[in-house]
Design an enzyme around this catalytic site. Structure first.
Site, mmCIF file in Angstrom:
data_model
loop_
_atom_site.group_PDB
_atom_site.id
_atom_site.type_symbol
_atom_site.label_atom_id
_atom_site.label_comp_id
_atom_site.label_asym_id
_atom_site.label_seq_id
_atom_site.Cartn_x
_atom_site.Cartn_y
_atom_site.Cartn_z
ATOM 1 C CE LYS A 52 -15.394 -28.659 23.969
ATOM 2 N NZ LYS A 52 -14.845 -29.992 24.516
ATOM 3 C CB THR A 98 -14.774 -25.076 33.497
ATOM 4 O OG1 THR A 98 -15.437 -26.667 33.808
ATOM 5 C CG2 THR A 98 -14.741 -24.267 34.594
ATOM 6 N NE ARG A 148 -20.853 -30.669 23.229
ATOM 7 C CZ ARG A 148 -19.904 -31.867 23.535
ATOM 8 N NH1 ARG A 148 -20.074 -33.048 23.073
ATOM 9 N NH2 ARG A 148 -18.981 -31.417 24.623
ATOM 10 C CE LYS A 152 -15.565 -35.153 27.820
ATOM 11 N NZ LYS A 152 -16.622 -34.204 28.289
ATOM 12 C CB ALA A 162 -17.148 -34.130 18.876
ATOM 13 C CG PHE A 209 -14.200 -35.136 22.117
ATOM 14 C CD1 PHE A 209 -13.580 -35.469 23.423
ATOM 15 C CD2 PHE A 209 -14.920 -35.958 21.566
ATOM 16 C CE1 PHE A 209 -14.253 -36.533 24.258
ATOM 17 C CE2 PHE A 209 -15.532 -37.174 22.257
ATOM 18 C CZ PHE A 209 -15.084 -37.386 23.570
ATOM 19 C CG PHE A 256 -5.700 -27.002 36.447
ATOM 20 C CD1 PHE A 256 -6.064 -28.284 36.813
ATOM 21 C CD2 PHE A 256 -6.325 -26.664 35.142
ATOM 22 C CE1 PHE A 256 -7.252 -29.096 36.245
ATOM 23 C CE2 PHE A 256 -7.224 -27.446 34.427
ATOM 24 C CZ PHE A 256 -7.658 -28.590 35.005
ATOM 25 C CD1 TRP A 302 -13.134 -25.898 38.481
ATOM 26 C CD2 TRP A 302 -12.626 -25.032 40.468
ATOM 27 N NE1 TRP A 302 -13.584 -26.948 39.416
ATOM 28 C CE2 TRP A 302 -13.177 -26.383 40.951
ATOM 29 C CE3 TRP A 302 -12.042 -24.332 41.605
ATOM 30 C CZ2 TRP A 302 -13.212 -26.937 42.101
ATOM 31 C CZ3 TRP A 302 -12.034 -25.021 42.660
ATOM 32 C CH2 TRP A 302 -12.640 -26.089 42.961
#
Length: 552
Positions: free
Chosen positions: A68, A70, A91, A102, A270, A298, A378, A406
């Site tokens: 998210k 990224t 954040r 994570k 969250a 999240f 990906f 990415w």
């Protein structure tokens, strides 16, 4: 190449140049080295911007990753490439996930905010200030009880916990004050992670320093022997706690790899808090840029719901577009594929797992806000898998656009950016999930049935007693902040996809009068996480010259 290596090889602009491009003068920032700064508030009045707000959220997270942050960074850079005046409002990462499992919250690949090591570690000291302020309040509470307890605080009903910004399961339940009369009054206590502290939520919802002080003063720290609430104002230490946060309340300015200005400020989880960056950061970005991109933690059932039902009521602005991030890998996991098999093409599993994304789309559309799906690409994704997601989303009337951020940064999100620009021009009337004057139980019921798609709510005996107390105190009209597993729509982390007909179990309710919401603890959700068997910290090293490796 790893994320940290890409970040370390990048050439950052001096923060004064980033500030200038954002429309800030040298006198409006406080430098923290060459590449970080605090923004002084309030800012001088400026010409009105377009004030377009884009909220980036995601499907329920899986070990496969969604990306998210990224996508948010890549989309912001893409808008900049299209000549738009844009700012990010993100954040701050917690050290708990950084050292745990994570990872941080600075994006990845060629869609990152930098300096990534600083942001993910100590940054400008906001987390440490919050930890210190929280624990100072805890010390002052116990000192008050030890020094005669003028307020008649019941030591068994102190609800203010100590905090630490690292996952430490050993501190969830502790006994303090042992060792004899000089060491204090023994009582049971516990630690939360710093980002679960009410002070974090208060910092993120305050309009200014005066509002911060007001909110701190309203925090309920416990109850008297005759069960009357006790606040920080009654304790007489509001000024001391606010003084510890006078710099932390100022938003932090950094940049992306492509030099797009980014404000990173505040970081409540969250799954146990409201999961959004500070109102001050978002308002500052809106006042400086035509397009502000922000994210909520999240999945959309947690972070986005809380953004839309809690933060917007304080912010005074609702999103012009909601972007939902999904990946083929995550949809395959929701479709029953094991993590070890995600590299293999499985279009049918993608189609089965689409129900998770579909529900998030329907939920966000229920607020009457335009929705766009960003498919975070990906390397192992196949054309057939990506096409399957796009086809299914099209059937639901939503554009699903592949974003290769990415690998390509902003260049990989130009199509997504163009679609977002188009949807932000739509004029719609925002539709609230619940009314402000709905009863507490009605609000929880609406969230469970309309967002989670559960059958109903079961309250513990303790929660039922608390509801009666809250009604008596007049707190039952506050918004609700659901503390729930991030991995499922239900309160069972193993229930993937789009479960229905389940019961959500509310075991406890916590009044957060400073942040002006009630937290509902569901299932076995923890406010102090634990570290995994092999924590990320095992791979982190620092060379003799100070260069960090293994961060991710």
């Amino acid at each position: 190449m790893k994320d940290i290596e890409i970040a370390q090889q990048s050439k950052m602009e001096p923060i004064v140049e980033v500030a200038k491009r954002a429309g800030l003068t040298a006198s409006e920032i406080e430098q923290y080295g060459d590449y970080k700064a605090k923004i002084k508030l309030p800012l001088a009045s400026r010409p009105k911007t377009k004030e377009k707000l884009v909220l980036v959220t995601a499907i329920n997270p899986t070990p496969a990753g969604e990306g998210k942050s990224t996508v948010t960074v890549g989309l912001g850079d893409a808008l900049s490439l299209l000549g738009k005046k844009v700012m990010l409002a993100l954040r701050e990462p917690s050290l708990g996930p950084v050292m745990g499992v994570k990872g941080g919250a600075t994006g990845g690949g060629y869609s990152q905010v930098v300096p990534m090591e600083d942001i993910n570690l100590h940054f400008t000291g906001d987390m440490h200030a919050l930890t210190t302020a929280n624990n100072t309040l805890a010390a002052l509470i116990d000192n008050h009880i030890y020094q005669g307890n003028k307020l008649n605080i019941d030591s068994r009903r102190v609800i203010w916990k100590r905090v630490l910004d690292i996952n430490d399961r050993a501190l969830r339940q502790v006994i303090i004050g042992l060792g004899g009369p000089l060491q204090g009054v023994p009582r049971q206590d516990g630690f939360d992670i710093t980002v679960a502290s009410e002070l974090m939520a208060v910092l993120c919802l305050s309009a200014d320093l005066a509002d911060l002080k007001r909110r701190i003063g309203n925090i309920v720290i416990g109850y008297t022997v005759d069960r009357q609430p006790v606040t920080v104002d009654q304790l007489g230490v509001t000024g001391a706690i606010a003084a510890l946060l006078k710099d932390a309340i100022k938003p932090n300015l950094v940049q992306t790899l492509a030099h797009t200005p980014a404000i990173i400020h505040g970081g409540p989880f969250a799954n146990i808090a409201h999961g959004c960056n500070s109102v001050l950061a978002t308002k500052t970005a809106l006042s400086l840029a035509d397009y502000t991109l922000t994210e909520a933690g999240f999945g959309a059932d947690l972070g986005a719901e809380k953004f839309l039902d809690i933060k917007t009521r304080v912010l005074g602005k609702t999103p012009d577009t909601i972007v939902i991030v999904a990946t083929a890998r995550a949809l395959k996991m929701n479709g029953g594929v094991a993590k070890s098999d995600l590299e293999n093409e499985n279009v049918e599993a993608v189609k089965r797992g689409y129900v998770n994304l579909q529900r998030h789309i329907q939920n966000m559309q229920s607020y009457n806000v335009p929705v766009v799906v960003a498919i975070n690409k990906f390397a192992s994704d196949t054309v057939a898998e990506l096409q399957a997601i796009q086809d299914l989303a099209t059937q639901d009337g939503v554009a699903a656009i592949v974003a290769d951020v990415w690998a390509q940064g902003g260049q990989g999100a130009l199509d997504l950016a163009r679609k977002v620009l188009e949807t932000t021009e739509e004029v719609r009337a925002f539709h609230e999930l619940y009314a402000a004057d709905d009863d507490l139980e009605v609000k929880i019921d609406k969230i469970v049935k309309k967002i989670y798609h559960g059958a109903g709510v079961e309250y513990s005996a303790k929660a039922k007693r608390q509801i009666q107390t809250f009604k008596k105190e007049g707190w039952d009209k506050l918004p609700v902040c659901m503390a729930k597993t991030q991995y499922s729509f239900s309160d069972d982390a193993k229930s993937l996809g789009a479960p229905e007909g389940f019961t959500v179990h509310v075991r406890e309710l916590v009044p957060k009068l400073g942040s002006q919401f009630i937290v509902a603890l569901t299932g076995n959700i923890l406010t102090m996480p634990g570290l995994p068997k092999v924590p990320a910290a095992d791979n982190i090293e620092v060379a003799d010259d100070g260069t960090i490796s293994g961060l991710f």
